[in-house]
Design a protein around this motif. Structure first.
Motif, PDB file in Angstrom:
ATOM      1  N   ARG A 232     112.912 -19.316  -2.311  1.00 33.53           N
ATOM      2  CA  ARG A 232     114.035 -20.040  -2.611  1.00 33.53           C
ATOM      3  C   ARG A 232     114.106 -20.509  -3.963  1.00 33.53           C
ATOM      4  NH1 ARG A 232     116.059 -23.621   1.382  1.00 33.53           N
ATOM      5  NH2 ARG A 232     118.023 -23.394   0.087  1.00 33.53           N
ATOM      6  N   LEU A 233     115.676 -20.438  -4.384  1.00 28.20           N
ATOM      7  CA  LEU A 233     115.953 -20.559  -5.678  1.00 28.20           C
ATOM      8  C   LEU A 233     116.520 -21.942  -6.004  1.00 28.20           C
ATOM      9  CD1 LEU A 233     117.025 -19.655  -8.658  1.00 28.20           C
ATOM     10  CD2 LEU A 233     119.165 -18.854  -7.584  1.00 28.20           C
ATOM     11  N   PHE A 234     116.014 -22.583  -6.958  1.00 28.89           N
ATOM     12  CA  PHE A 234     116.403 -23.845  -7.355  1.00 28.89           C
ATOM     13  C   PHE A 234     117.113 -24.034  -8.691  1.00 28.89           C
ATOM     14  CE2 PHE A 234     112.635 -24.048  -4.642  1.00 28.89           C
ATOM     15  CZ  PHE A 234     112.803 -24.727  -3.704  1.00 28.89           C
ATOM     16  N   THR A 235     117.993 -24.913  -8.900  1.00 29.70           N
ATOM     17  CA  THR A 235     118.609 -25.148 -10.288  1.00 29.70           C
ATOM     18  C   THR A 235     118.908 -26.645 -10.523  1.00 29.70           C
ATOM     19  OG1 THR A 235     121.029 -24.946  -9.401  1.00 29.70           O
ATOM     20  CG2 THR A 235     119.844 -22.920  -9.853  1.00 29.70           C
ATOM     21  N   ASN A 236     118.872 -26.787 -11.754  1.00 30.33           N
ATOM     22  CA  ASN A 236     119.448 -28.151 -12.352  1.00 30.33           C
ATOM     23  C   ASN A 236     120.928 -28.363 -12.645  1.00 30.33           C
ATOM     24  OD1 ASN A 236     119.737 -26.798 -14.593  1.00 30.33           O
ATOM     25  ND2 ASN A 236     119.070 -28.181 -16.001  1.00 30.33           N
ATOM     26  N   TYR A 237     121.817 -27.428 -12.049  1.00 31.67           N
ATOM     27  CA  TYR A 237     123.063 -27.358 -12.193  1.00 31.67           C
ATOM     28  C   TYR A 237     123.545 -26.777 -10.889  1.00 31.67           C
ATOM     29  CZ  TYR A 237     122.944 -22.377 -12.923  1.00 31.67           C
ATOM     30  OH  TYR A 237     122.612 -21.241 -12.504  1.00 31.67           O
ATOM     31  N   ASP A 238     125.129 -27.261 -10.551  1.00 31.79           N
ATOM     32  CA  ASP A 238     125.555 -27.068  -9.391  1.00 31.79           C
ATOM     33  C   ASP A 238     126.433 -25.568  -9.754  1.00 31.79           C
ATOM     34  OD1 ASP A 238     127.132 -26.539  -7.234  1.00 31.79           O
ATOM     35  OD2 ASP A 238     128.228 -28.505  -6.999  1.00 31.79           O
ATOM     36  N   PRO A 239     125.728 -24.634  -9.085  1.00 28.26           N
ATOM     37  CA  PRO A 239     126.500 -23.177  -9.244  1.00 28.26           C
ATOM     38  C   PRO A 239     127.850 -22.902  -8.640  1.00 28.26           C
ATOM     39  CG  PRO A 239     124.965 -23.075  -7.553  1.00 28.26           C
ATOM     40  CD  PRO A 239     124.841 -24.441  -8.139  1.00 28.26           C
ATOM     41  N   ALA A 240     128.337 -24.142  -7.900  1.00 35.43           N
ATOM     42  CA  ALA A 240     129.698 -24.047  -7.312  1.00 35.43           C
ATOM     43  C   ALA A 240     129.718 -22.844  -6.300  1.00 35.43           C
ATOM     44  CB  ALA A 240     130.713 -23.885  -8.166  1.00 35.43           C
ATOM     45  N   MET A 241     130.807 -21.729  -6.446  1.00 36.99           N
ATOM     46  CA  MET A 241     130.654 -20.708  -5.587  1.00 36.99           C
ATOM     47  C   MET A 241     129.729 -19.693  -5.827  1.00 36.99           C
ATOM     48  SD  MET A 241     133.201 -21.997  -3.815  1.00 36.99           S
ATOM     49  CE  MET A 241     133.744 -20.452  -2.708  1.00 36.99           C
ATOM     50  N   ARG A 242     129.083 -19.771  -6.784  1.00 42.41           N
ATOM     51  CA  ARG A 242     128.055 -18.795  -7.148  1.00 42.41           C
ATOM     52  C   ARG A 242     126.650 -19.108  -6.495  1.00 42.41           C
ATOM     53  NH1 ARG A 242     129.565 -20.240 -12.000  1.00 42.41           N
ATOM     54  NH2 ARG A 242     127.228 -20.771 -12.530  1.00 42.41           N
ATOM     55  N   LEU A 243     125.775 -18.326  -5.973  1.00 40.74           N
ATOM     56  CA  LEU A 243     124.505 -18.324  -5.304  1.00 40.74           C
ATOM     57  C   LEU A 243     124.761 -19.084  -4.215  1.00 40.74           C
ATOM     58  CD1 LEU A 243     122.501 -19.580  -8.627  1.00 40.74           C
ATOM     59  CD2 LEU A 243     122.676 -16.848  -7.580  1.00 40.74           C
ATOM     60  N   GLU A 244     125.798 -18.751  -3.557  1.00 41.71           N
ATOM     61  CA  GLU A 244     126.235 -19.818  -2.330  1.00 41.71           C
ATOM     62  C   GLU A 244     126.120 -21.215  -2.456  1.00 41.71           C
ATOM     63  OE1 GLU A 244     124.088 -18.070   1.080  1.00 41.71           O
ATOM     64  OE2 GLU A 244     124.075 -15.970   0.127  1.00 41.71           O
ATOM     65  N   GLY A 245     126.181 -21.674  -3.648  1.00 42.67           N
ATOM     66  CA  GLY A 245     126.151 -23.129  -4.063  1.00 42.67           C
ATOM     67  C   GLY A 245     124.892 -23.941  -3.702  1.00 42.67           C
TER      68      GLY A 245
END
Length: 250
Positions: A232-245
């Motif tokens: 999985r890919l985890f982020t600390n920000y909401d990528p919105a429409m990118r990376l399937e959100g």
């Protein structure tokens, strides 16, 4: 990060002979392997002494636009992203770079050399630092920094709080490894507003949230070598429409 050879890591040609032992005439003498098992052992050791094939060179021959990348070494728990994953991640990082007011936004790639290669292939001017255990990547010059996750902050002081974007791919799925990589990410990140991306097994979801405040994205990373564990890919920000959100549980 080296892995000890065990029955689980031996090839079938050798593991099939684990029980092929000739008992000694004297019980005090150690048992000996049969000639067939010895031949299998010699063959295995000979294979291990050979340099790994340069699969990256073969790939470049087939596709001239592929980025230069050293072949993966499974003995160091190295598994490169497939082209679609690497390109998607590279485009996301470049999008983040372009969104920052500082045109010289710095990127740290922690144990993810295939992403480094794709970033440089897309934009050779983007400032990227590769932190990696494998010293074969010293060929990248000043962009390379030796990194051992067992010493999470044993890094040059000029790297401390120097990066706007930090991407990390811990080599192992243990809690200890993630905790130490989290220390490294904290060391590297310029501030709490730095963008953080973590690529690891889905089993680390709760730990990623607990240790780093990260959320899973809908985008599913894949590797050139098919792995049994879901990544999985985890982020600390909401990528919105990118990376399937963000993959928010309902």
């Amino acid at each position: 990060m080296e892995q000890n050879l065990s029955a689980q890591t031996l090839p079938n040609s050798l593991s099939n002979h684990q029980d092929d032992v000739v008992p000694a005439a004297d019980d005090d003498d150690p048992p000996s392997l049969s000639l067939q098992a010895l031949e299998a052992l010699k063959e295995f050791l000979a294979e291990q002494s050979q340099p790994l094939p340069d699969t990256a060179a073969e790939s470049r021959a087939a596709d001239s636009v592929a980025p230069a990348l050293i072949s993966e070494d499974w003995r160091l728990s190295q598994f490169w992203y497939d082209p679609h994953t690497a390109e998607t991640l590279a485009q996301e990082v470049l999008t983040l770079c372009n969104s920052l007011p500082d045109s010289a936004a710095r990127v740290a790639c922690v144990a993810c050399p295939s992403l480094y290669a794709y970033l440089k292939n897309n934009d050779s001017d983007v400032p990227v630092q590769l932190l990696e255990y494998d010293k074969r990547f010293e060929q990248y010059g000043s962009d390379f920094t030796f990194y051992d996750y067992n010493r999470p902050e044993d890094l040059p002081l000029e790297l401390k709080h120097a990066f706007d974007i930090v991407v990390a791919d811990p080599p192992y799925l243990s809690r200890e490894c993630l905790e130490k990589v989290a220390q490294t990410v904290s060391f590297l990140a310029r501030s709490e507003k730095s963008y953080l991306l973590l690529l690891t097994g889905a089993v680390q979801k709760e730990r990623a949230a607990e240790l780093m405040g990260l959320h899973p994205c809908g985008f599913r990373p894949q590797h050139s070598s098919k792995l049994g564990n879901e990544f999985r890919l985890f982020t600390n920000y909401d990528p919105a429409m990118r990376l399937e959100g963000w993959d928010v549980e309902k």
